[in-house]
Design an enzyme around this catalytic site. Sequence first.
Site, PDB file in Angstrom:
ATOM      1  N   GLN A 134      55.956  57.105  29.996  1.00  0.00           N
ATOM      2  CA  GLN A 134      57.146  57.852  29.586  1.00  0.00           C
ATOM      3  C   GLN A 134      58.370  56.950  29.685  1.00  0.00           C
ATOM      4  OE1 GLN A 134      58.431  60.428  32.665  1.00  0.00           O
ATOM      5  NE2 GLN A 134      59.564  61.831  31.336  1.00  0.00           N
ATOM      6  N   SER A 137      64.002  56.920  31.543  1.00  0.00           N
ATOM      7  CA  SER A 137      65.071  56.342  32.369  1.00  0.00           C
ATOM      8  C   SER A 137      65.449  54.939  31.930  1.00  0.00           C
ATOM      9  CB  SER A 137      64.626  56.270  33.824  1.00  0.00           C
ATOM     10  OG  SER A 137      64.178  57.522  34.255  1.00  0.00           O
ATOM     11  N   GLU A 254      56.682  68.400  32.973  1.00  0.00           N
ATOM     12  CA  GLU A 254      56.645  67.422  34.062  1.00  0.00           C
ATOM     13  C   GLU A 254      56.935  68.106  35.393  1.00  0.00           C
ATOM     14  OE1 GLU A 254      59.537  64.236  33.622  1.00  0.00           O
ATOM     15  OE2 GLU A 254      58.529  63.043  35.153  1.00  0.00           O
ATOM     16  N   GLU A 394      68.246  67.002  44.118  1.00  0.00           N
ATOM     17  CA  GLU A 394      69.623  67.474  43.937  1.00  0.00           C
ATOM     18  C   GLU A 394      69.801  68.019  42.518  1.00  0.00           C
ATOM     19  OE1 GLU A 394      68.816  64.443  45.304  1.00  0.00           O
ATOM     20  OE2 GLU A 394      69.153  65.193  47.328  1.00  0.00           O
TER      21      GLU A 394
HETATM   22  C1  LIG Z   1      58.031  56.732  41.640  1.00  0.00           C
HETATM   23  C2  LIG Z   1      58.900  56.905  40.438  1.00  0.00           C
HETATM   24  C3  LIG Z   1      58.325  56.980  39.190  1.00  0.00           C
HETATM   25  C4  LIG Z   1      59.121  57.117  38.056  1.00  0.00           C
HETATM   26  N1  LIG Z   1      58.516  57.141  36.832  1.00  0.00           N
HETATM   27  C5  LIG Z   1      59.285  57.236  35.726  1.00  0.00           C
HETATM   28  C6  LIG Z   1      58.686  57.195  34.433  1.00  0.00           C
HETATM   29  O1  LIG Z   1      57.465  57.054  34.297  1.00  0.00           O
HETATM   30  N2  LIG Z   1      59.476  57.264  33.347  1.00  0.00           N
HETATM   31  C7  LIG Z   1      60.823  57.421  33.457  1.00  0.00           C
HETATM   32  O2  LIG Z   1      61.477  57.515  32.438  1.00  0.00           O
HETATM   33  N3  LIG Z   1      61.443  57.455  34.664  1.00  0.00           N
HETATM   34  C8  LIG Z   1      60.693  57.365  35.803  1.00  0.00           C
HETATM   35  N4  LIG Z   1      61.298  57.397  37.033  1.00  0.00           N
HETATM   36  C9  LIG Z   1      62.763  57.443  37.106  1.00  0.00           C
HETATM   37  C10 LIG Z   1      63.353  58.749  37.624  1.00  0.00           C
HETATM   38  O3  LIG Z   1      63.257  59.748  36.642  1.00  0.00           O
HETATM   39  C11 LIG Z   1      64.802  58.458  38.051  1.00  0.00           C
HETATM   40  O4  LIG Z   1      64.747  57.577  39.149  1.00  0.00           O
HETATM   41  C12 LIG Z   1      65.535  59.718  38.433  1.00  0.00           C
HETATM   42  O5  LIG Z   1      65.764  60.531  37.316  1.00  0.00           O
HETATM   43  C13 LIG Z   1      66.862  59.421  39.149  1.00  0.00           C
HETATM   44  O6  LIG Z   1      67.662  58.547  38.446  1.00  0.00           O
HETATM   45  P1  LIG Z   1      68.287  57.273  39.168  1.00  0.00           P
HETATM   46  O7  LIG Z   1      67.175  56.538  39.806  1.00  0.00           O
HETATM   47  O8  LIG Z   1      69.100  56.570  38.177  1.00  0.00           O
HETATM   48  O9  LIG Z   1      69.194  57.855  40.329  1.00  0.00           O
HETATM   49  P2  LIG Z   1      70.708  58.356  40.194  1.00  0.00           P
HETATM   50  O10 LIG Z   1      70.804  59.298  39.054  1.00  0.00           O
HETATM   51  O11 LIG Z   1      71.617  57.201  40.225  1.00  0.00           O
HETATM   52  O12 LIG Z   1      70.846  59.189  41.532  1.00  0.00           O
HETATM   53  C14 LIG Z   1      71.088  58.604  42.826  1.00  0.00           C
HETATM   54  C15 LIG Z   1      71.334  59.723  43.826  1.00  0.00           C
HETATM   55  O13 LIG Z   1      72.469  60.507  43.426  1.00  0.00           O
HETATM   56  C16 LIG Z   1      72.125  61.862  43.274  1.00  0.00           C
HETATM   57  N5  LIG Z   1      72.818  62.472  42.138  1.00  0.00           N
HETATM   58  C17 LIG Z   1      72.916  61.993  40.873  1.00  0.00           C
HETATM   59  N6  LIG Z   1      73.572  62.850  40.097  1.00  0.00           N
HETATM   60  C18 LIG Z   1      73.893  63.908  40.871  1.00  0.00           C
HETATM   61  C19 LIG Z   1      74.565  65.134  40.636  1.00  0.00           C
HETATM   62  N7  LIG Z   1      75.034  65.489  39.443  1.00  0.00           N
HETATM   63  N8  LIG Z   1      74.680  65.986  41.669  1.00  0.00           N
HETATM   64  C20 LIG Z   1      74.194  65.669  42.911  1.00  0.00           C
HETATM   65  N9  LIG Z   1      73.563  64.538  43.177  1.00  0.00           N
HETATM   66  C21 LIG Z   1      73.411  63.662  42.167  1.00  0.00           C
HETATM   67  C22 LIG Z   1      70.639  61.840  43.028  1.00  0.00           C
HETATM   68  O14 LIG Z   1      70.053  63.085  43.364  1.00  0.00           O
HETATM   69  C23 LIG Z   1      70.182  60.713  43.908  1.00  0.00           C
HETATM   70  O15 LIG Z   1      70.024  61.191  45.226  1.00  0.00           O
HETATM   71  C24 LIG Z   1      60.518  57.224  38.184  1.00  0.00           C
HETATM   72  C25 LIG Z   1      61.091  57.172  39.455  1.00  0.00           C
HETATM   73  C26 LIG Z   1      60.300  57.019  40.578  1.00  0.00           C
HETATM   74  C27 LIG Z   1      60.965  56.946  41.907  1.00  0.00           C
END
Ligand SMILES: Cc1cc2nc3c(=O)[nH]c(=O)nc-3n(C[C@H](O)[C@H](O)[C@H](O)COP(=O)(O)OP(=O)(O)OC[C@H]3O[C@@H](n4cnc5c(N)ncnc54)[C@H](O)[C@@H]3O)c2cc1C
Lengths: 411, 375
Positions: A134, A137, A254, A394
């Site tokens: 997928q 991100s 998902e 969150e």
């Molecule tokens: C093991 C693993 C597998 C994954 N596999 C895939 C995959 O196959 N394909 C894919 O596309 N993605 C994948 N992901 C990515 C995942 O979807 C993202 O990591 C996730 O959506 C969070 O985005 P970010 O890492 O940019 O964190 P950020 O969005 O930067 O968030 C950082 C922190 O801030 C908080 N935060 C952000 N916005 C808000 C808000 N509006 N209100 C309150 N708190 C907030 C978050 O909850 C988090 O605690 C994977 C991630 C992991 C850890």
Amino acid sequence: MSESARIDSPEQAEFRQYCRDWLATNKPGEPPVRLPQSALEIMTEPQLHYLQAWQKSAYDAGLVGCDYPEEVGGGGRKDCQRIANQEMIRAQTPFFPNVIGLGMAAPTVFYHAQEALKQRLLPRLFSGEDIWCQGFSEPGAGSDLASVQTFAERKGDKWVINGHKVWTSLAHFAEWMIILLRTDKSHKYDGLSYFVVPIREALGKGVTVRPLIKITGETGFNEVIFEDLEVDDSYRLDELGKGWQVAMTTLLHERGAGELQTPRSGGMKSKATHEVNAAAVMELARNTPRGAATAADDPLLRDRMMQLAIREKAFEQSQRRSRVQALLDHPMRIPLQNKLLASEIAQGMSELALDIEGAAASLYLADPNAPAGGQWPLAYMNTFGMTIAAGTSEVQRNILGERVLGMPKSK
Amino acid sequence: MAQPNDFGFGEEAGLLKDSARKFFADNLPVDALHRLVAENPDPERSPELVWREDLWHQMVELGWSMLAVPEQAGGLGMPLVAVAGLVEELGRAAFPCPLLGTLNATYVLAACGEQGRGALEEICGGLSATLALTGPSGSWLPGDTPLAAEGGRLSGTACFVQDAGKVDRILALARAEGGLALYWVDAGADGVTIEADAIVDLTRDQARVTFDGALATCVGSNGLAAVNQALPAIWTLLAADMAGAAEWQLQTTVEYVSTRKQFDHPLGFFQAVKHPLVDVMIMADETRSLVYNAACAYDHEPEKVAQFAHMAKSSASDLAGFASSRSVQYHGGIGFTWECFVHLYFKRQKHSQALWGDGAWHRAQLADILLAPAA
Ligand SMILES: Cc1cc2nc3c(=O)[nH]c(=O)nc-3n(C[C@H](O)[C@H](O)[C@H](O)COP(=O)(O)OP(=O)(O)OC[C@H]3O[C@@H](n4cnc5c(N)ncnc54)[C@H](O)[C@@H]3O)c2cc1C
């Protein structure tokens, strides 16, 4: 346990018996290597091949894709995937490797692709021969998914893709990727379109997959770079600019809140595997000495174990209640909690397991003295993958507060 | 035994639940309830009995007090899930009446076989009842009953007797020659003294009931077995009441934070307010699911019912504490006043939290089942 003790429709009862009989003789044997705790950490070919062989045999026997129509390679049954899942879990089979395919790509393709594309893609997805990943991100688009920048530029009936996806689980084994792309830079949501992309055949020819190392030391997710990759317009799902709506289908499934039940197996008990549930935590406590007694005799640990056993049972019973109209208020109230609860309960359980182990929780996989082979610290760390991926906890609480309780939208 | 997928919650149960909701909403909406029970805020007020006895009589007319009485004894013999549905609505309305006590007594009497028949027929005839088996330590274990019986006469003081001022009959558990036995006593009989407690909860009454040689009919010679059989139903129904009350607390607080503005936004915009309210919802759903599972097990999976009912009441007690604290906190200053309706539910929930065992107690019991050494 009590889930399967409940009364089935005649079709379900017959199918359950069939699954049970088939599993009695066809459940796979011991894995040749240590298996990861979930499909998202499959690192090696021997792990993959063992799990793929299992998925293929389960598909050939009709236990995968049961509720999809026969024309697309499904079983043409009604509300039977649940039954197959219960029986596979009860039989303690290994898990399926193609989790992104089964849980996200399949329902999305099914609801949004042209008939011919469905017929081509879904059978090999169900059988596990084609692994899926997928590509949602990006470095700049996480919780705020709609800000993806990977761009597709139109060139006749082709599209040319440039950009950077991250955290792409299973991309290192995947034939296909579901991908959210920007086709118009002037509209945030309406500028998105959704495609399926055959990435494996394009490796080194416009697609680069680089592994990322997780907090546990494992691999399993990747970054994927697109450089002038050409993709046919026939790989687009739904209309141009409708990518966000299609992505909602993916995300709903998902997060375990979709219409179609995801094929799921697992629960294998062997030296090569590990399960996170209340029964496993209680067993650990019984086997962990504490003074003259065991951790299972410690009143504080007992209380914490019961808190989690209760939440685990509540989660199971909410699934059951979600199908009883008279006992529901908002139709999405329970489904939208699934992902949040499953991940937070698992996190609580593995955290408690470390507290039960005490000093021995310091011992990791390679230590011969580690209780449970050092799997509990690994499990605890991996649960943060669950509370972060697929929309963080969150973000899930925002969604529940806004869509179910109707509170004003947070920025 | 197998549980039906839908908890056995059929059409009849759905209709009952809906009509109960309508009955309470039509007859005693929260502003009317507040006028009825919260007239006197004096913290040192003497105990007063305020309730709508006329509405209770209507409930009796509707058959609600005999829902759980087996058909052989002239009742409606409804399954516990249906009764739980009604009680969830009772809790949502925080409705003052002796329904829970009467239902509790019904489940105990129904477990007494032929001996309990006469008392059950009185319940069908419209009499209300409550259970007396708790001493001053507040233990809910049947073996700790402070009452004794000799030659058909009861003595001793039972504490924390619920709705004692509203009921016609008391079902008392007492130590007798052959072990623990159950006695059916007229609440107005000679030798029965009911001293109302001054309690925080405005929607209930509670009392110390002293028996001084009161004349009593034995309705169950094996009182221990009967009470133990009924306890899971008692815990489950109280948990249903608490789940309903928590849902009111949740919806009312959500409504408030969606309208009240500070810093240019409705309060619910802020995640420090929004996220804990989501957690209240999650806990409320957990409790409800556990309530219907336990209720279904009472009729379909008795070998598991104690375990499931401990889960339901533990969950309900934790929910009640959290929903109550959040409902007052997020109403701000107004939530701290006597005039804001949330205090009615806050007080009812705090009362229910410890009633028939708090969360920690139920988890300790559950641990004895789930962590019992393998046989
Ligand atoms: C093991 C693993 C597998 C994954 N596999 C895939 C995959 O196959 N394909 C894919 O596309 N993605 C994948 N992901 C990515 C995942 O979807 C993202 O990591 C996730 O959506 C969070 O985005 P970010 O890492 O940019 O964190 P950020 O969005 O930067 O968030 C950082 C922190 O801030 C908080 N935060 C952000 N916005 C808000 C808000 N509006 N209100 C309150 N708190 C907030 C978050 O909850 C988090 O605690 C994977 C991630 C992991 C850890």
